[in-house]
Design a protein around this motif. Sequence first.
Motif, PDB file in Angstrom:
ATOM      1  N   LEU A  67      -8.571   4.440   7.254  1.00  0.00           N
ATOM      2  CA  LEU A  67      -7.426   3.890   6.411  1.00  0.00           C
ATOM      3  C   LEU A  67      -7.920   2.715   5.766  1.00  0.00           C
ATOM      4  O   LEU A  67      -7.805   2.187   4.813  1.00  0.00           O
ATOM      5  CB  LEU A  67      -6.254   3.796   7.150  1.00  0.00           C
ATOM      6  N   LEU A  68      -8.118   1.812   6.637  1.00  0.00           N
ATOM      7  CA  LEU A  68      -8.751   0.261   6.200  1.00  0.00           C
ATOM      8  C   LEU A  68      -9.869   0.351   5.040  1.00  0.00           C
ATOM      9  O   LEU A  68      -9.964  -0.307   4.090  1.00  0.00           O
ATOM     10  CB  LEU A  68      -9.011  -0.702   7.293  1.00  0.00           C
ATOM     11  N   GLY A  69     -10.856   1.163   5.452  1.00  0.00           N
ATOM     12  CA  GLY A  69     -11.906   1.334   4.608  1.00  0.00           C
ATOM     13  C   GLY A  69     -11.553   1.907   3.042  1.00  0.00           C
ATOM     14  O   GLY A  69     -12.073   1.305   1.872  1.00  0.00           O
ATOM     15  N   ASP A  70     -10.622   2.979   3.275  1.00  0.00           N
ATOM     16  CA  ASP A  70     -10.058   3.367   1.972  1.00  0.00           C
ATOM     17  C   ASP A  70      -9.299   2.364   1.305  1.00  0.00           C
ATOM     18  O   ASP A  70      -9.415   2.274  -0.034  1.00  0.00           O
ATOM     19  CB  ASP A  70      -9.154   4.639   2.545  1.00  0.00           C
ATOM     20  N   VAL A  71      -8.427   1.516   1.755  1.00  0.00           N
ATOM     21  CA  VAL A  71      -7.644   0.407   1.067  1.00  0.00           C
ATOM     22  C   VAL A  71      -8.648  -0.442   0.641  1.00  0.00           C
ATOM     23  O   VAL A  71      -8.408  -0.865  -0.500  1.00  0.00           O
ATOM     24  CB  VAL A  71      -6.692   0.144   2.191  1.00  0.00           C
ATOM     25  N   HIS A  72      -9.594  -0.934   1.201  1.00  0.00           N
ATOM     26  CA  HIS A  72     -10.414  -2.143   1.057  1.00  0.00           C
ATOM     27  C   HIS A  72     -11.212  -1.448  -0.306  1.00  0.00           C
ATOM     28  O   HIS A  72     -11.284  -2.416  -1.525  1.00  0.00           O
ATOM     29  CB  HIS A  72     -11.342  -2.272   1.898  1.00  0.00           C
ATOM     30  N   ASP A  73     -11.562  -0.294  -0.421  1.00  0.00           N
ATOM     31  CA  ASP A  73     -12.321   0.253  -1.668  1.00  0.00           C
ATOM     32  C   ASP A  73     -11.380   0.413  -2.867  1.00  0.00           C
ATOM     33  O   ASP A  73     -11.723   0.184  -3.907  1.00  0.00           O
ATOM     34  CB  ASP A  73     -13.066   1.350  -1.272  1.00  0.00           C
ATOM     35  N   TRP A  74     -10.114   0.690  -2.664  1.00  0.00           N
ATOM     36  CA  TRP A  74      -9.189   1.154  -3.487  1.00  0.00           C
ATOM     37  C   TRP A  74      -8.602  -0.062  -4.117  1.00  0.00           C
ATOM     38  O   TRP A  74      -8.614  -0.168  -5.562  1.00  0.00           O
ATOM     39  CB  TRP A  74      -7.934   1.805  -3.025  1.00  0.00           C
ATOM     40  N   VAL A  75      -8.696  -1.171  -3.394  1.00  0.00           N
ATOM     41  CA  VAL A  75      -8.309  -2.662  -3.812  1.00  0.00           C
ATOM     42  C   VAL A  75      -9.100  -3.081  -4.866  1.00  0.00           C
ATOM     43  O   VAL A  75      -8.852  -3.489  -6.085  1.00  0.00           O
ATOM     44  CB  VAL A  75      -7.980  -3.601  -2.993  1.00  0.00           C
ATOM     45  N   VAL A 128       3.438  -1.716 -12.742  1.00  0.00           N
ATOM     46  CA  VAL A 128       2.359  -1.041 -12.157  1.00  0.00           C
ATOM     47  C   VAL A 128       2.213   0.503 -13.071  1.00  0.00           C
ATOM     48  O   VAL A 128       3.527   1.034 -12.929  1.00  0.00           O
ATOM     49  CB  VAL A 128       2.641  -0.786 -10.660  1.00  0.00           C
ATOM     50  N   PRO A 129       1.470   0.796 -13.654  1.00  0.00           N
ATOM     51  CA  PRO A 129       1.163   1.857 -14.309  1.00  0.00           C
ATOM     52  C   PRO A 129       1.502   3.042 -13.400  1.00  0.00           C
ATOM     53  O   PRO A 129       1.235   3.214 -12.095  1.00  0.00           O
ATOM     54  CB  PRO A 129      -0.396   1.886 -14.667  1.00  0.00           C
ATOM     55  N   THR A 130       2.159   4.186 -14.022  1.00  0.00           N
ATOM     56  CA  THR A 130       2.383   5.312 -13.329  1.00  0.00           C
ATOM     57  C   THR A 130       1.614   6.007 -12.488  1.00  0.00           C
ATOM     58  O   THR A 130       1.632   6.584 -11.488  1.00  0.00           O
ATOM     59  CB  THR A 130       3.434   6.288 -14.266  1.00  0.00           C
ATOM     60  N   GLU A 131       0.350   6.262 -13.284  1.00  0.00           N
ATOM     61  CA  GLU A 131      -0.809   6.745 -12.798  1.00  0.00           C
ATOM     62  C   GLU A 131      -1.170   6.091 -11.298  1.00  0.00           C
ATOM     63  O   GLU A 131      -1.914   6.585 -10.330  1.00  0.00           O
ATOM     64  CB  GLU A 131      -1.858   7.048 -13.639  1.00  0.00           C
ATOM     65  N   ILE A 132      -1.126   4.746 -11.318  1.00  0.00           N
ATOM     66  CA  ILE A 132      -1.445   4.043 -10.048  1.00  0.00           C
ATOM     67  C   ILE A 132      -0.534   4.478  -8.888  1.00  0.00           C
ATOM     68  O   ILE A 132      -0.922   4.232  -7.902  1.00  0.00           O
ATOM     69  CB  ILE A 132      -1.781   2.523 -10.397  1.00  0.00           C
ATOM     70  N   VAL A 133       0.821   4.370  -9.313  1.00  0.00           N
ATOM     71  CA  VAL A 133       1.776   4.614  -8.641  1.00  0.00           C
ATOM     72  C   VAL A 133       1.453   5.990  -7.775  1.00  0.00           C
ATOM     73  O   VAL A 133       1.722   6.103  -6.537  1.00  0.00           O
ATOM     74  CB  VAL A 133       3.302   4.509  -9.020  1.00  0.00           C
ATOM     75  N   ALA A 134       1.207   7.013  -8.733  1.00  0.00           N
ATOM     76  CA  ALA A 134       1.243   8.310  -8.245  1.00  0.00           C
ATOM     77  C   ALA A 134      -0.211   8.247  -7.322  1.00  0.00           C
ATOM     78  O   ALA A 134      -0.004   8.970  -6.283  1.00  0.00           O
ATOM     79  CB  ALA A 134       0.810   9.307  -9.259  1.00  0.00           C
ATOM     80  N   ASP A 135      -1.024   7.553  -7.746  1.00  0.00           N
ATOM     81  CA  ASP A 135      -2.364   7.422  -6.752  1.00  0.00           C
ATOM     82  C   ASP A 135      -2.039   6.787  -5.419  1.00  0.00           C
ATOM     83  O   ASP A 135      -2.575   7.325  -4.485  1.00  0.00           O
ATOM     84  CB  ASP A 135      -3.391   6.642  -7.588  1.00  0.00           C
ATOM     85  N   SER A 193       6.792   9.840   0.841  1.00  0.00           N
ATOM     86  CA  SER A 193       6.127  10.505  -0.155  1.00  0.00           C
ATOM     87  C   SER A 193       6.073   9.616  -1.326  1.00  0.00           C
ATOM     88  O   SER A 193       5.454  10.092  -2.363  1.00  0.00           O
ATOM     89  CB  SER A 193       6.698  11.683  -0.316  1.00  0.00           C
ATOM     90  N   GLY A 194       6.918   8.464  -1.582  1.00  0.00           N
ATOM     91  CA  GLY A 194       6.992   7.865  -2.786  1.00  0.00           C
ATOM     92  C   GLY A 194       8.154   8.503  -3.820  1.00  0.00           C
ATOM     93  O   GLY A 194       8.235   8.005  -4.787  1.00  0.00           O
ATOM     94  N   GLU A 195       8.622   9.651  -3.421  1.00  0.00           N
ATOM     95  CA  GLU A 195       9.672  10.345  -4.327  1.00  0.00           C
ATOM     96  C   GLU A 195      10.906   9.446  -4.661  1.00  0.00           C
ATOM     97  O   GLU A 195      11.285   9.440  -5.848  1.00  0.00           O
ATOM     98  CB  GLU A 195      10.269  11.562  -3.700  1.00  0.00           C
ATOM     99  N   ILE A 196      11.330   8.538  -3.847  1.00  0.00           N
ATOM    100  CA  ILE A 196      12.353   7.614  -4.044  1.00  0.00           C
ATOM    101  C   ILE A 196      11.729   6.228  -3.529  1.00  0.00           C
ATOM    102  O   ILE A 196      11.022   6.052  -2.590  1.00  0.00           O
ATOM    103  CB  ILE A 196      13.503   7.786  -3.312  1.00  0.00           C
TER     104      ILE A 196
END
Length: 386
Positions: A11-19, A36-43, A115-118
Amino acid sequence: MIRDQTRLDALLGDVHDWVRAVAHPAEDRVAQTDEVPTEIVADMAARGFFGWSIPQAYGGAGLTTEELVMGAMELSQCAVAFRARVGTNTGIGSEALVADGTEAQKADYLPRLASGEITGSFALTEPDAGSDASSLTTSARRDGDDYILNGRKCYITNAPIAGLFTVFARTDPDSKGARGVSAFLVERDMPGLSTSAPYAMMGQRGSPVGEVLLEDVRVPASAVIGGLEGQGFRTAMKVLNKQRVHLAALCTGPAIRMLDLAMDHAETRHQSGQAIIDFQLVAALLADCQTEIEAARALILQTARARDDGKDIALEASICKYFASEACGRIADRCVQVFGGAGYVANASTIERYYRDVRLFRLYEGTSQIHQLNIVKQMRKRRDTA
């Protein structure tokens, strides 16, 4: 407490790379568009960022406090808007449900928050009830099987975009202070609830903050968190004690990022034929930044572990939030100093934007001065019970 080191490392590696791959390149766009762009929110939603601290049984990652703060320190090494977009769901906007919600309430809302639905929002502060939240005046009058809510909340993060609000209101009109306050789950589409446009703020563009207006909002009795009147302030304190440790981590991530920017500048900026990092007074600024980052990190992790062990962290949570937010402010100031004139020019470096963004950390979820008072209060309490 780390339950699964392999999972946490992934998880930490994924977040580090994503940032670095997604957030950093989008920072200017977020500042220009104020969202924040909608496509980034969806990601972020697809990666599970919205549900870190929500139990696995309800679709979240079920991170412990220690795991959560480690993730937060990684995710917050970019513009504040990115972590704020998911932060209420995996923190202050869901924690009341996690801590005290009924099984029916958890089953209904937590999967959608995870899930970020709301988007969740924590509506406690009022125009005359900020540092002293126990003086809130928002009312909840019983009417048969319902309650009717009236009041005004202000400085509420994600209010303009939230779909679910944790609203604190006084169910006992004759009570004073913390007594007689209850917590309610209020959905955006309930008649009488409205939100203001986002405030125009000093910094933190892309993180909408606004007001919540409640005008004869009728909610069922099943909307009371935990099903019990008068427990709202206890719930709020449970939420805030954990969130203060979480927020301390979210202060430390930007500090790490600002120091990285200052180090890069100091290594490449030359004066008198040498890199400015070789000047002792510049080096001292950088050394002080690293020292405070390490002190904050150690304090946060120690307190997170104590919470996971079931210990009372009311004192330590305030210390964490106070120290980390003040340290972040000092680090921001030093880093601008390292940049010199370029640190004050918006189109020369992003450091000036970070400087403005982190100023809020010393104000929300308890000002530094309120935490100083609470620290001494908790110190005296422990002496009396020792």
